[in-house]
Motif scaffolding. Structure first.
Motif, PDB file in Angstrom:
ATOM      1  N   GLY A   1       2.824  -2.001 -11.416  1.00  0.00           N
ATOM      2  CA  GLY A   1       2.032  -3.072 -10.821  1.00  0.00           C
ATOM      3  C   GLY A   1       2.524  -3.546  -9.480  1.00  0.00           C
ATOM      4  O   GLY A   1       2.185  -4.658  -9.053  1.00  0.00           O
ATOM      5  N   GLU A   2       3.328  -2.734  -8.782  1.00  0.00           N
ATOM      6  CA  GLU A   2       3.871  -3.149  -7.492  1.00  0.00           C
ATOM      7  C   GLU A   2       3.009  -2.690  -6.316  1.00  0.00           C
ATOM      8  O   GLU A   2       3.347  -2.955  -5.160  1.00  0.00           O
ATOM      9  CB  GLU A   2       5.289  -2.590  -7.325  1.00  0.00           C
ATOM     10  N   THR A   3       1.910  -1.999  -6.601  1.00  0.00           N
ATOM     11  CA  THR A   3       1.062  -1.438  -5.548  1.00  0.00           C
ATOM     12  C   THR A   3      -0.328  -2.062  -5.617  1.00  0.00           C
ATOM     13  O   THR A   3      -0.919  -2.163  -6.694  1.00  0.00           O
ATOM     14  CB  THR A   3       0.946   0.083  -5.703  1.00  0.00           C
ATOM     15  N   THR A   4      -0.853  -2.449  -4.455  1.00  0.00           N
ATOM     16  CA  THR A   4      -2.203  -3.013  -4.392  1.00  0.00           C
ATOM     17  C   THR A   4      -3.236  -1.930  -4.110  1.00  0.00           C
ATOM     18  O   THR A   4      -4.282  -1.878  -4.753  1.00  0.00           O
ATOM     19  CB  THR A   4      -2.286  -4.105  -3.316  1.00  0.00           C
ATOM     20  N   LEU A   5      -2.966  -1.058  -3.144  1.00  0.00           N
ATOM     21  CA  LEU A   5      -3.866   0.042  -2.812  1.00  0.00           C
ATOM     22  C   LEU A   5      -3.096   1.351  -2.785  1.00  0.00           C
ATOM     23  O   LEU A   5      -2.027   1.436  -2.159  1.00  0.00           O
ATOM     24  CB  LEU A   5      -4.522  -0.149  -1.440  1.00  0.00           C
ATOM     25  N   LEU A   6      -3.638   2.363  -3.442  1.00  0.00           N
ATOM     26  CA  LEU A   6      -3.046   3.696  -3.436  1.00  0.00           C
ATOM     27  C   LEU A   6      -4.057   4.678  -2.868  1.00  0.00           C
ATOM     28  O   LEU A   6      -5.186   4.783  -3.368  1.00  0.00           O
ATOM     29  CB  LEU A   6      -2.654   4.136  -4.837  1.00  0.00           C
ATOM     30  N   TYR A   7      -3.654   5.418  -1.846  1.00  0.00           N
ATOM     31  CA  TYR A   7      -4.523   6.397  -1.186  1.00  0.00           C
ATOM     32  C   TYR A   7      -4.185   7.804  -1.681  1.00  0.00           C
ATOM     33  O   TYR A   7      -3.011   8.177  -1.772  1.00  0.00           O
ATOM     34  CB  TYR A   7      -4.336   6.343   0.333  1.00  0.00           C
ATOM     35  N   ALA A   8      -5.224   8.594  -1.968  1.00  0.00           N
ATOM     36  CA  ALA A   8      -5.023   9.979  -2.391  1.00  0.00           C
ATOM     37  C   ALA A   8      -6.257  10.799  -2.028  1.00  0.00           C
ATOM     38  O   ALA A   8      -7.371  10.262  -1.932  1.00  0.00           O
ATOM     39  CB  ALA A   8      -4.761  10.065  -3.901  1.00  0.00           C
ATOM     40  N   ALA A   9      -6.061  12.104  -1.821  1.00  0.00           N
ATOM     41  CA  ALA A   9      -7.163  13.013  -1.494  1.00  0.00           C
ATOM     42  C   ALA A   9      -7.949  13.356  -2.752  1.00  0.00           C
ATOM     43  O   ALA A   9      -7.425  13.292  -3.864  1.00  0.00           O
ATOM     44  CB  ALA A   9      -6.612  14.279  -0.849  1.00  0.00           C
ATOM     45  N   PRO A  10      -9.226  13.745  -2.614  1.00  0.00           N
ATOM     46  CA  PRO A  10     -10.037  14.045  -3.801  1.00  0.00           C
ATOM     47  C   PRO A  10      -9.458  15.159  -4.657  1.00  0.00           C
ATOM     48  O   PRO A  10      -9.552  15.116  -5.886  1.00  0.00           O
ATOM     49  CB  PRO A  10     -11.400  14.424  -3.213  1.00  0.00           C
ATOM     50  N   GLU A  11      -8.845  16.178  -4.026  1.00  0.00           N
ATOM     51  CA  GLU A  11      -8.259  17.285  -4.799  1.00  0.00           C
ATOM     52  C   GLU A  11      -7.166  16.778  -5.729  1.00  0.00           C
ATOM     53  O   GLU A  11      -7.053  17.224  -6.876  1.00  0.00           O
ATOM     54  CB  GLU A  11      -7.682  18.341  -3.855  1.00  0.00           C
TER      55      GLU A  11
ATOM     56  N   ALA B   1       0.840  -1.196   0.000  1.00  0.00           N
ATOM     57  CA  ALA B   1       0.000   0.000   0.000  1.00  0.00           C
ATOM     58  C   ALA B   1       0.874   1.244   0.000  1.00  0.00           C
ATOM     59  O   ALA B   1       2.018   1.223   0.468  1.00  0.00           O
ATOM     60  CB  ALA B   1      -0.913   0.003   1.228  1.00  0.00           C
ATOM     61  N   ALA B   2       0.338   2.337  -0.535  1.00  0.00           N
ATOM     62  CA  ALA B   2       1.085   3.597  -0.600  1.00  0.00           C
ATOM     63  C   ALA B   2       0.096   4.747  -0.614  1.00  0.00           C
ATOM     64  O   ALA B   2      -1.113   4.557  -0.797  1.00  0.00           O
ATOM     65  CB  ALA B   2       1.957   3.636  -1.854  1.00  0.00           C
ATOM     66  N   PHE B   3       0.616   5.956  -0.400  1.00  0.00           N
ATOM     67  CA  PHE B   3      -0.215   7.159  -0.515  1.00  0.00           C
ATOM     68  C   PHE B   3       0.539   8.206  -1.309  1.00  0.00           C
ATOM     69  O   PHE B   3       1.777   8.197  -1.407  1.00  0.00           O
ATOM     70  CB  PHE B   3      -0.601   7.706   0.868  1.00  0.00           C
ATOM     71  N   LEU B   4      -0.214   9.101  -1.879  1.00  0.00           N
ATOM     72  CA  LEU B   4       0.333  10.291  -2.527  1.00  0.00           C
ATOM     73  C   LEU B   4      -0.296  11.505  -1.855  1.00  0.00           C
ATOM     74  O   LEU B   4      -1.504  11.727  -1.944  1.00  0.00           O
ATOM     75  CB  LEU B   4       0.005  10.300  -4.032  1.00  0.00           C
ATOM     76  N   ASN B   5       0.526  12.273  -1.134  1.00  0.00           N
ATOM     77  CA  ASN B   5       0.035  13.499  -0.511  1.00  0.00           C
ATOM     78  C   ASN B   5       1.199  14.459  -0.287  1.00  0.00           C
ATOM     79  O   ASN B   5       2.349  14.178  -0.661  1.00  0.00           O
ATOM     80  CB  ASN B   5      -0.725  13.207   0.790  1.00  0.00           C
TER      81      ASN B   5
END
Length: 620
Positions: A109-119, A87-91
């Motif tokens: 293809g190394e990430t299963t879930l990516l979290y990011a804000a709506p903006e 899992a990872a995030f972009l913020n």
């Protein structure tokens, strides 16, 4: 592709699904759209995390999780990584090289879930990344968390959430799941329309949080009442205190700190680094009380919050439910405590009436406020009232303040008629409207300088309510405001100061005629609450352990704190208290003994099993 149940057991360490989780996960894993309503602590995140893992195993690529808060992203990504999920995030906490690395791993293809804000999600750069994934058939799922933010009827509307509808147009065929803990029928319909989810299956779990005890009382001495509540019932425990204004947050936090309580302020007017430091302390330390506006709380995963207190009344039941739901996420006993007064109702009604919205919109907002006031004034089971608002029938809970200590009721119809008559006669005589204090002085026969200045001692209603005390008249006025028999207006004086005035509302006539009764809870002096025996120690999860297991639990908590510091995550991301308590009770001697303990997935067993055994085998 592994089955959802095997993923639940192997990755997350739990043997079975709760409530509608299995049906939701099967539906979404199979490619269906869904709207999920599930109370805080009910396991919403698993409803998209397990389908994300399953669909990634099937070669369908990455799952995008739209999340509104950086703290929530960090906690969930940290917990997933602890469980062995990519899992990872972009913020904004990432620098440019880190951002590029996350984007590269996602594209490869190394990430299963990516979290990011709506903006970020609706930005052209991010949409370009999604376009590339979609073109390769590698966009597996879109999960939209805190979906009530989409709705203009919700308690936390965010315009950028409405833009997420473009995901439906841009990526047809990619399943989407919207999740929230709070939404009435109107809000649910708005979410489905706003996100363009016309064929989504709606899953509504019970809104009941049986471990939370609801208690509401009249506001008299806010600080003294709050101090009494915390010191007598939650000393040394983590909690959240909600206030309406930034100034009140600062004052309350300072007063609590001076009283020896580890309290910190949090509001949008503070420097961002200070807010972040306070939030980090709340998440990572035991026993911190956060005093905050509603700017704090959404997405906070801290499981051991033992109380949520409101020293000012929220705007509606949805907001109240969402905020109180942050208590007791671990399923252990917690309190939702609120004080409210006439001025709260006046302020909320005035803000609605003087807003720029269309009258139809204002009418709905008034109805939502009135429903919350009805909950506060209720003389029957509060949990029944709360659940009924969301369309759920229930029996009396036996655990709220009204069930434990049924209040006395009095007939306020006569007092209501006298107050309404006074408002009418004052306006007729002076051509002006006045505030609550002045009107109560007239009704109670207090010939103040202001009363004499306007000749209001000559009114026929002067002194007619001398047998009512101030608390009783304020309770009556709250009801009159709630039923729109009285309206609120803000008047500007020549010196620029403003004050609230009262006038007759649309529903005043039947009350004046005595056609509608006004029944109220009996005002009484603050008293310590009647309580059932309950467990409330900082180590609440371990309250029933024997002496040896208690020591093992303490040692495990100390070890967990060291691991959490090393990994830069809150302690509960490593293991929940309930998992540590289960380990301490079992007193494992081998890795096989650890297998099957709730929360002990395969990755955690591999990473921590030997260390946990070492801690458990330390001499007591």
């Amino acid at each position: 592709m592994s089955s959802p149940l095997s993923i639940l057991r192997q990755v997350f360490g739990y043997d079975s699904f709760r409530g509608p989780q299995a049906a939701i996960i099967d539906h979404v894993t199979g490619g269906g759209d869904a709207l999920v309503l599930m109370p805080t602590g009910g396991g919403k995140s698993l409803c998209y995390q397990i389908p994300a893992i399953a669909r990634q195993q099937a070669g369908l690529g990455v799952t995008l999780v739209v999340s509104p808060l950086i703290a929530l992203m960090h906690d969930q990504v940290g917990a997933l990584r602890e469980a062995g999920v990519a899992a990872a995030f972009l913020n904004s906490t990432l620098d440019w090289p880190q951002t590029l690395d996350v984007e590269r791993r996602m594209a490869e293809g190394e990430t299963t879930l990516l979290y990011a804000a709506p903006e970020r999600v609706v930005s052209e750069r991010f949409l370009g990344l999604l376009d590339g994934l979609y073109a390769q058939g590698q966009l597996a799922l879109v999960a939209i968390d805190e979906a009530h933010c989409v709705s203009q009827w919700g308690h936390d509307f965010r315009p950028e959430y409405r833009q997420l509808a473009l995901l439906a147009q841009r990526y047809p065929g990619v399943p989407r799941i919207a999740l929230t803990a709070t939404a009435d029928a109107l809000t649910r319909a708005d979410i489905l329309e706003g996100l363009q989810l016309p064929s989504a299956q709606v899953f509504i779990s019970s809104f009941d949080r049986p471990n939370i005890r609801y208690h509401v009382e009249e506001k008299k001495e806010p600080l003294a009442q709050l101090l009494r509540f915390i010191t007598q019932e939650h000393a040394g425990e983590a909690g959240i205190v909600y206030c309406q204004s930034r100034k009140r947050v600062e004052e309350m936090a300072q007063a609590l700190a001076q009283a020896g309580i580890a309290a910190l302020p949090y509001h949008a007017g503070m420097p961002a680094d200070t807010r972040q430091a306070h939030q980090d302390r709340f998440l990572r330390e035991d026993g911190i009380v956060m005093v905050a506006t509603i700017a704090f709380g959404m997405g906070i995963d801290k499981p051991d919050v033992r109380f949520v207190a409101h020293v000012d009344m929220p705007r509606n039941i949805e907001g109240y439910y969402q905020e109180t739901g942050r208590a007791g996420r671990d399923g252990l006993p917690a309190d939702a405590w609120m004080i409210y007064g006439l001025q709260d109702v006046v302020n909320q009604r005035r803000m609605i009436d003087e807003g720029d919205a269309a009258e139809a919109f204002k009418s709905i907002l008034r109805g939502k406020l009135d429903a919350l006031l009805a909950l506060a004034e209720a003389t029957d089971c509060r949990r029944q009232r709360l659940l009924a608002y969301f369309g759920e029938a229930s029996e009396p809970c036996g655990n709220c303040d009204n069930c434990l200590q049924p209040p006395a009721v009095w007939d306020g119809t006569d007092a209501a008629r006298k107050l309404l008559s006074t408002i009418y006669r004052v306006h007729e005589m002076s051509g002006l409207t006045f505030g609550t204090g002045h009107l109560m002085d007239i009704v109670r026969g207090n010939a103040t300088d202001k009363v004499r200045q306007f000749g209001h001692e000559r009114l026929s209603t002067f002194g007619l309510g001398a047998d009512y005390n101030e608390h009783q008249l304020r309770a009556v006025l709250r009801q009159l405001l709630a039923t729109q028999a009285v309206g609120v207006q803000r008047v500007l004086q020549g010196d620029g100061r403003a004050f609230d005035t009262l006038s007759l509302g649309a529903s005043a006539r039947p009350l004046l005629r005595g056609e509608v009764p006004v029944l109220l809870r009996q005002a009484s002096a603050p008293a310590r609450r009647a309580r059932k025996p309950r467990r409330h120690a900082p180590a609440a999860a371990a309250a029933e352990l024997d002496a040896g297991a208690q020591v093992r639990f303490i040692n495990l908590k100390a070890w967990r704190a060291e691991v959490a510091r090393e990994h830069g995550v809150p302690a509960y991301v490593v293991f929940l208290d309930t998992t540590l308590a289960a380990i301490a009770e079992r007193n494992p001697a081998t890795l096989a003994d650890l297998a099957g303990i709730p929360g002990m997935g395969a990755k955690r067993l591999e990473a921590y099993g030997a260390l946990v055994l070492q801690v458990c085998q330390e001499r007591i």
